[in-house]
Design a protein around this motif. Sequence first.
Motif, mmCIF file in Angstrom:
data_model
loop_
_atom_site.group_PDB
_atom_site.id
_atom_site.type_symbol
_atom_site.label_atom_id
_atom_site.label_comp_id
_atom_site.label_asym_id
_atom_site.label_seq_id
_atom_site.Cartn_x
_atom_site.Cartn_y
_atom_site.Cartn_z
ATOM 1 N N ALA A 1 6.788 -25.171 -2.039
ATOM 2 C CA ALA A 1 5.421 -24.717 -1.774
ATOM 3 C C ALA A 1 5.297 -23.892 -0.500
ATOM 4 O O ALA A 1 4.179 -23.501 -0.135
ATOM 5 C CB ALA A 1 4.487 -25.925 -1.698
ATOM 6 N N ASP A 2 6.391 -23.611 0.188
ATOM 7 C CA ASP A 2 6.329 -22.928 1.484
ATOM 8 C C ASP A 2 6.496 -21.416 1.379
ATOM 9 O O ASP A 2 6.518 -20.728 2.402
ATOM 10 C CB ASP A 2 7.413 -23.475 2.419
ATOM 11 N N ALA A 3 6.668 -20.881 0.170
ATOM 12 C CA ALA A 3 6.941 -19.444 0.036
ATOM 13 C C ALA A 3 5.791 -18.607 0.591
ATOM 14 O O ALA A 3 6.030 -17.591 1.257
ATOM 15 C CB ALA A 3 7.203 -19.093 -1.428
ATOM 16 N N PHE A 4 4.562 -19.018 0.351
ATOM 17 C CA PHE A 4 3.430 -18.226 0.830
ATOM 18 C C PHE A 4 3.363 -18.241 2.359
ATOM 19 O O PHE A 4 3.044 -17.226 2.983
ATOM 20 C CB PHE A 4 2.116 -18.758 0.246
ATOM 21 N N GLY A 5 3.663 -19.381 2.987
ATOM 22 C CA GLY A 5 3.669 -19.444 4.441
ATOM 23 C C GLY A 5 4.725 -18.552 5.056
ATOM 24 O O GLY A 5 4.480 -17.891 6.083
ATOM 25 N N VAL A 6 5.913 -18.499 4.450
ATOM 26 C CA VAL A 6 6.966 -17.613 4.939
ATOM 27 C C VAL A 6 6.556 -16.154 4.747
ATOM 28 O O VAL A 6 6.844 -15.301 5.593
ATOM 29 C CB VAL A 6 8.298 -17.917 4.223
ATOM 30 N N HIS A 7 5.869 -15.872 3.649
ATOM 31 C CA HIS A 7 5.391 -14.500 3.423
ATOM 32 C C HIS A 7 4.377 -14.085 4.486
ATOM 33 O O HIS A 7 4.382 -12.931 4.943
ATOM 34 C CB HIS A 7 4.780 -14.396 2.025
ATOM 35 N N GLN A 8 3.523 -15.004 4.890
ATOM 36 C CA GLN A 8 2.578 -14.705 5.957
ATOM 37 C C GLN A 8 3.303 -14.443 7.279
ATOM 38 O O GLN A 8 2.885 -13.586 8.077
ATOM 39 C CB GLN A 8 1.578 -15.853 6.114
ATOM 40 N N LEU A 9 4.386 -15.172 7.538
ATOM 41 C CA LEU A 9 5.193 -14.904 8.726
ATOM 42 C C LEU A 9 5.813 -13.512 8.660
ATOM 43 O O LEU A 9 5.848 -12.784 9.660
ATOM 44 C CB LEU A 9 6.284 -15.971 8.848
ATOM 45 N N TYR A 10 6.296 -13.125 7.486
ATOM 46 C CA TYR A 10 6.848 -11.784 7.294
ATOM 47 C C TYR A 10 5.799 -10.714 7.575
ATOM 48 O O TYR A 10 6.069 -9.711 8.242
ATOM 49 C CB TYR A 10 7.397 -11.670 5.872
ATOM 50 N N ARG A 11 4.596 -10.905 7.098
ATOM 51 C CA ARG A 11 3.532 -9.925 7.318
ATOM 52 C C ARG A 11 3.125 -9.858 8.788
ATOM 53 O O ARG A 11 2.732 -8.794 9.293
ATOM 54 C CB ARG A 11 2.323 -10.271 6.452
ATOM 55 N N ALA A 12 3.223 -10.979 9.510
ATOM 56 C CA ALA A 12 2.825 -11.007 10.920
ATOM 57 C C ALA A 12 3.878 -10.391 11.830
ATOM 58 O O ALA A 12 3.554 -9.958 12.937
ATOM 59 C CB ALA A 12 2.531 -12.441 11.355
ATOM 60 N N THR A 13 5.135 -10.335 11.387
ATOM 61 C CA THR A 13 6.216 -9.876 12.259
ATOM 62 C C THR A 13 6.831 -8.546 11.822
ATOM 63 O O THR A 13 7.727 -8.050 12.499
ATOM 64 C CB THR A 13 7.330 -10.939 12.316
ATOM 65 N N THR A 14 6.375 -7.970 10.730
ATOM 66 C CA THR A 14 6.972 -6.750 10.188
ATOM 67 C C THR A 14 5.993 -5.593 10.313
ATOM 68 O O THR A 14 4.811 -5.749 9.980
ATOM 69 C CB THR A 14 7.359 -6.949 8.711
ATOM 70 N N PRO A 15 6.436 -4.426 10.786
ATOM 71 C CA PRO A 15 5.536 -3.268 10.892
ATOM 72 C C PRO A 15 4.930 -2.898 9.542
ATOM 73 O O PRO A 15 5.563 -3.066 8.492
ATOM 74 C CB PRO A 15 6.457 -2.158 11.418
ATOM 75 N N PRO A 16 3.709 -2.405 9.541
ATOM 76 C CA PRO A 16 3.047 -2.046 8.265
ATOM 77 C C PRO A 16 3.826 -1.025 7.436
ATOM 78 O O PRO A 16 3.791 -1.080 6.206
ATOM 79 C CB PRO A 16 1.689 -1.503 8.713
ATOM 80 N N VAL A 17 4.510 -0.099 8.100
ATOM 81 C CA VAL A 17 5.263 0.910 7.346
ATOM 82 C C VAL A 17 6.371 0.257 6.526
ATOM 83 O O VAL A 17 6.605 0.606 5.361
ATOM 84 C CB VAL A 17 5.840 1.965 8.315
ATOM 85 N N VAL A 18 7.069 -0.713 7.109
ATOM 86 C CA VAL A 18 8.132 -1.414 6.391
ATOM 87 C C VAL A 18 7.544 -2.253 5.260
ATOM 88 O O VAL A 18 8.104 -2.309 4.157
ATOM 89 C CB VAL A 18 8.941 -2.277 7.369
ATOM 90 N N GLN A 19 6.413 -2.909 5.518
ATOM 91 C CA GLN A 19 5.775 -3.691 4.467
ATOM 92 C C GLN A 19 5.364 -2.810 3.286
ATOM 93 O O GLN A 19 5.544 -3.184 2.126
ATOM 94 C CB GLN A 19 4.542 -4.398 5.020
ATOM 95 N N LEU A 20 4.834 -1.639 3.592
ATOM 96 C CA LEU A 20 4.406 -0.733 2.528
ATOM 97 C C LEU A 20 5.583 -0.259 1.695
ATOM 98 O O LEU A 20 5.481 -0.109 0.471
ATOM 99 C CB LEU A 20 3.658 0.456 3.134
ATOM 100 N N ALA A 21 6.725 -0.017 2.330
ATOM 101 C CA ALA A 21 7.897 0.462 1.610
ATOM 102 C C ALA A 21 8.522 -0.634 0.750
ATOM 103 O O ALA A 21 8.896 -0.403 -0.398
ATOM 104 C CB ALA A 21 8.929 1.014 2.595
ATOM 105 N N GLU A 22 8.623 -1.845 1.300
ATOM 106 C CA GLU A 22 9.297 -2.920 0.565
ATOM 107 C C GLU A 22 8.403 -3.566 -0.487
ATOM 108 O O GLU A 22 8.897 -4.028 -1.522
ATOM 109 C CB GLU A 22 9.791 -3.986 1.541
ATOM 110 N N ALA A 23 7.092 -3.631 -0.223
ATOM 111 C CA ALA A 23 6.134 -4.207 -1.178
ATOM 112 C C ALA A 23 6.588 -5.581 -1.660
ATOM 113 O O ALA A 23 6.628 -5.872 -2.862
ATOM 114 C CB ALA A 23 5.942 -3.260 -2.364
#
Length: 376
Positions: free
Chosen positions: A209-231
């Motif tokens: 059940a922790d996948a969503f929490g780890v995803h939120q950590l990824y969004r908080a620590t990753t630049p928006p440009v990288v997030q947009l590219a990796e989706a």
Amino acid sequence: MQPDWSVVPVRWWHMAGITRLIRRTRRRRSSVAGPVDVREALLWAPRWSPSFGIVQSVWGAPVPGVPRTRSLVVEQSGRVVGLGQAQPRGEPRHWEIVYLALGAEAGDGDTPGASTSGYPDRRALQLLGRLCDAAIERHAERIFASVRDDNDAAAVFGQLNFAPVTREHTYIVPASLVLLASEAQDQGGAVARTSPGTDLAGLRRQERADAFGVHQLYRATTPPVVQLAEARRPQAWDLPRRALGGWSILDTRLSPGLVGRRWMIVSDGQTVAWMQLGLTRRGPHHLSLMINPMGDTPGKEGMAETMLGLALDHVRRSRVAPVIARVREHQWLECRALESVGFRLSETHVLMMKQLALTAPALRRQLVSVMERVVS
């Protein structure tokens, strides 16, 4: 004048030429003088076996649980002078280039038999373009490639409109340092043998059940440009399942036996740190780390150093071997922690991405999705 070379799908009769090509290419440039016919591969993904990819490409039916690989070869005068491979990346409709190489005997792309002075080569460009076309045929929308920043691959990928996304640093700690640390713990007695991180507040194993929490950590620590590219989606952080299921013979022979162990730190209901350690039966172990700098604990030893100590302790208890860690350029806290515990920078890659042309089925899928949102 038509060139005397062509790019074709790999077949069984190409195996002998492909074997020679793989033997005459290496993963990275060597500082030691070697045979003149040995050439660095343009791209050779970590933990990737080109030979295994060939088996997946020519097999009549896909291997259960293994992503289907697309392999193409460059033929010239009946000889195999180039090989390119691509496979699904993990996210839906995302592919990646995992191997791209031309042999030293390939010559110049315009003049048959001429010596190769550098890239881009017409053969490399057409081989890469055909791999992109193969991904489009399988309904891919984006294709990625991780190329070394000190070889000639960037020129080839740049010609085909691959754009850089971020830089990835590879750190390694040799087995000798891991062994020395283990001997130091043995001399320290039972108290020093306590596993690091046991007293770190909020540290626990990752659960389903922790996948969503780890995803939120990824969004908080990753630049928006990288997030947009990796989706990436939250499902990308789910706990891994055994890819080959009950196929124990294939699992033993064809895989390095990667056993994933994941830890996370939760503070005030939010995930502030995540770490994955891949223990292998052979070869180096692999480590991934993601820390929120705002959640790092002050003091003599920070959160990142404590988690790395926990990972190295598990390495000592399983099999002493080198450990490879890959972090990105925006992860300055992780880089500093790796260097403080003995890791050294080995190489740097540039993650590149190309937006592919959409096929008619893909356009229909997107149109249906938009219409469903409008109706709802």
